[in-house]
Scaffold this motif. Sequence first.
Motif, PDB file in Angstrom:
ATOM      1  N   UNK A  31      18.520 -33.567 -28.138  1.00  0.00           N
ATOM      2  CA  UNK A  31      18.847 -33.228 -26.763  1.00  0.00           C
ATOM      3  C   UNK A  31      20.348 -33.253 -26.542  1.00  0.00           C
ATOM      4  N   UNK A  32      20.851 -32.249 -25.827  1.00  0.00           N
ATOM      5  CA  UNK A  32      22.283 -32.146 -25.523  1.00  0.00           C
ATOM      6  C   UNK A  32      22.435 -31.605 -24.105  1.00  0.00           C
ATOM      7  N   UNK A  33      23.640 -31.696 -23.558  1.00  0.00           N
ATOM      8  CA  UNK A  33      23.858 -31.239 -22.195  1.00  0.00           C
ATOM      9  C   UNK A  33      24.061 -29.725 -22.143  1.00  0.00           C
ATOM     10  N   UNK A  34      24.051 -29.209 -20.930  1.00  0.00           N
ATOM     11  CA  UNK A  34      24.302 -27.780 -20.731  1.00  0.00           C
ATOM     12  C   UNK A  34      25.727 -27.403 -21.103  1.00  0.00           C
ATOM     13  N   UNK A  35      26.625 -28.392 -21.146  1.00  0.00           N
ATOM     14  CA  UNK A  35      28.033 -28.133 -21.453  1.00  0.00           C
ATOM     15  C   UNK A  35      28.354 -28.296 -22.931  1.00  0.00           C
ATOM     16  N   UNK A  36      27.385 -28.630 -23.739  1.00  0.00           N
ATOM     17  CA  UNK A  36      27.616 -28.805 -25.176  1.00  0.00           C
ATOM     18  C   UNK A  36      27.633 -27.435 -25.842  1.00  0.00           C
ATOM     19  N   UNK A  43      20.125 -25.963 -31.577  1.00  0.00           N
ATOM     20  CA  UNK A  43      18.717 -25.797 -31.266  1.00  0.00           C
ATOM     21  C   UNK A  43      18.122 -26.933 -30.453  1.00  0.00           C
ATOM     22  N   UNK A  44      18.919 -27.928 -30.089  1.00  0.00           N
ATOM     23  CA  UNK A  44      18.403 -29.079 -29.344  1.00  0.00           C
ATOM     24  C   UNK A  44      18.046 -28.697 -27.911  1.00  0.00           C
ATOM     25  N   UNK A  45      17.151 -29.471 -27.312  1.00  0.00           N
ATOM     26  CA  UNK A  45      16.783 -29.257 -25.913  1.00  0.00           C
ATOM     27  C   UNK A  45      17.989 -29.495 -25.011  1.00  0.00           C
ATOM     28  N   UNK A  46      18.068 -28.722 -23.936  1.00  0.00           N
ATOM     29  CA  UNK A  46      19.116 -28.906 -22.941  1.00  0.00           C
ATOM     30  C   UNK A  46      18.574 -29.812 -21.834  1.00  0.00           C
ATOM     31  N   UNK A  47      19.330 -30.854 -21.526  1.00  0.00           N
ATOM     32  CA  UNK A  47      18.800 -31.879 -20.633  1.00  0.00           C
ATOM     33  C   UNK A  47      19.608 -32.008 -19.336  1.00  0.00           C
ATOM     34  N   UNK A  49      23.358 -31.529 -16.961  1.00  0.00           N
ATOM     35  CA  UNK A  49      24.799 -31.711 -17.103  1.00  0.00           C
ATOM     36  C   UNK A  49      25.182 -33.128 -17.466  1.00  0.00           C
ATOM     37  N   UNK A  50      26.476 -33.332 -17.670  1.00  0.00           N
ATOM     38  CA  UNK A  50      26.959 -34.676 -17.996  1.00  0.00           C
ATOM     39  C   UNK A  50      26.832 -35.612 -16.801  1.00  0.00           C
ATOM     40  N   UNK A  51      26.962 -35.061 -15.597  1.00  0.00           N
ATOM     41  CA  UNK A  51      26.892 -35.876 -14.380  1.00  0.00           C
ATOM     42  C   UNK A  51      25.498 -35.909 -13.763  1.00  0.00           C
ATOM     43  N   UNK A  52      24.637 -34.996 -14.191  1.00  0.00           N
ATOM     44  CA  UNK A  52      23.283 -34.956 -13.596  1.00  0.00           C
ATOM     45  C   UNK A  52      22.222 -34.699 -14.653  1.00  0.00           C
ATOM     46  N   UNK A  53      22.166 -35.533 -15.691  1.00  0.00           N
ATOM     47  CA  UNK A  53      21.151 -35.322 -16.732  1.00  0.00           C
ATOM     48  C   UNK A  53      19.750 -35.609 -16.201  1.00  0.00           C
ATOM     49  N   UNK A  54      18.780 -34.935 -16.777  1.00  0.00           N
ATOM     50  CA  UNK A  54      17.379 -35.157 -16.415  1.00  0.00           C
ATOM     51  C   UNK A  54      16.894 -36.363 -17.214  1.00  0.00           C
ATOM     52  N   UNK A  55      16.945 -37.529 -16.598  1.00  0.00           N
ATOM     53  CA  UNK A  55      16.641 -38.759 -17.333  1.00  0.00           C
ATOM     54  C   UNK A  55      15.178 -38.814 -17.771  1.00  0.00           C
ATOM     55  N   UNK A  56      14.276 -38.255 -16.973  1.00  0.00           N
ATOM     56  CA  UNK A  56      12.863 -38.246 -17.363  1.00  0.00           C
ATOM     57  C   UNK A  56      12.656 -37.368 -18.587  1.00  0.00           C
ATOM     58  N   UNK A  57      13.353 -36.260 -18.628  1.00  0.00           N
ATOM     59  CA  UNK A  57      13.227 -35.360 -19.781  1.00  0.00           C
ATOM     60  C   UNK A  57      13.799 -36.020 -21.030  1.00  0.00           C
ATOM     61  N   UNK A  58      14.904 -36.732 -20.854  1.00  0.00           N
ATOM     62  CA  UNK A  58      15.491 -37.443 -21.987  1.00  0.00           C
ATOM     63  C   UNK A  58      14.510 -38.477 -22.518  1.00  0.00           C
ATOM     64  N   UNK A  59      13.897 -39.236 -21.634  1.00  0.00           N
ATOM     65  CA  UNK A  59      12.936 -40.254 -22.057  1.00  0.00           C
ATOM     66  C   UNK A  59      11.760 -39.628 -22.793  1.00  0.00           C
ATOM     67  N   UNK A  60      11.340 -38.442 -22.338  1.00  0.00           N
ATOM     68  CA  UNK A  60      10.212 -37.763 -22.985  1.00  0.00           C
ATOM     69  C   UNK A  60      10.551 -37.323 -24.403  1.00  0.00           C
ATOM     70  N   UNK A  61      11.833 -37.129 -24.693  1.00  0.00           N
ATOM     71  CA  UNK A  61      12.249 -36.756 -26.047  1.00  0.00           C
ATOM     72  C   UNK A  61      12.190 -37.940 -27.010  1.00  0.00           C
TER      73      UNK A  61
END
Length: 245
Positions: A31-36, A43-47, A49-61
Motif C-alpha cells: 500500500x502506498x499513497x496517491x502521491x507516491x 502495483x501497490x494499492x493506493x490508500x 493521501x499523506x494527510x488523509x489516508x484511509x486507515x480502515x483500508x490500510x488495516x485491511x491490507x
Amino acid sequence: MSSRGAVRRVVSLVPSLTEAVAATEPGLLVGVTDWCSHPPGLGADRIGGTKNPDTARIAALAPDLVLANEEENREPDLAALRAAGLPVLVTEVRTLDQAFGELHRLLVHGCGLRRPGWLDDAEAAWRDVRPAGPARQAVIPIWRRPWMVLGRDTFAGDLLARLGVRSIHRRNPERYPRVPLDELNASGADLVVLPDEPYRFTADDGPEAFPGLPAALVSGRHLTWYGPSLVTAPQVLRAALAEPR
C-alpha cells in the motif's frame, strides 16, 4: 523489525520512503499513497493521501509495518493505525545526516533488509559537497496563495546550505512561515529558489512575483525527497542553481 516477526507486507505513507523501499525490495510494498509517484508503475494499492489516508483500508491490507514521517503524516491517523494493532515506524528528517540515519534504521532495522548500495552511493555523493563560492541569500517558497517559505530547521534548507544557498528566513521561529509577497521582495535576498513541488512553481512565477530577482527552478524531488534521489541530487541541484533565470 516488526514485533510480528519477518516483515513481508509494508504500507508507506511517505513518497520518499516508498521510493526508498521500492529501490531496495519492491515486493514488500502492498500500500502506498496517491502521491507516491516514484518509481512509476507501482502495483501497490493506493490508500489515499499523506494527510488523509484511509486507515480502515490500510488495516485491511494487514501490513507487518507502516512507514510514516512526523512532518508529512498526522498523529491522529497514526494513532488510529496503532489502535488497529499495526506497528508504525515514524521517521524524523530535518537534516541530510538525519535522513541517512533514518533510512538505515527504516530499511535495515525496520524492514529487516540488507543495507542497500544506493544508500552508500548517496552518502558518497554528498560527502565532499562544498559551496562553489560565497553563500547566496535566498527566498525559498514552497507554496503560494498564501506564500509560504523555508524557515528554520528543514531538510531542504540543509541541502541548499551545503550547496552555498541559505534561506534568508532560516532564523524564523517557524519552519514554514507564511510571509506576504511584499515582505519577501523587501527581504534583501539575491536569489529566489522555486521547486516544482509541493507547489508546482514554473518559470513564470519568478518574474511575475519577484521582478528583478534571479530565479532558480529546481527539482522538488531532488530538493525535498530523502531516498534514492539523493544519489544525483548534488549534481541536479548544483546545475539548476548555477543557471538562474
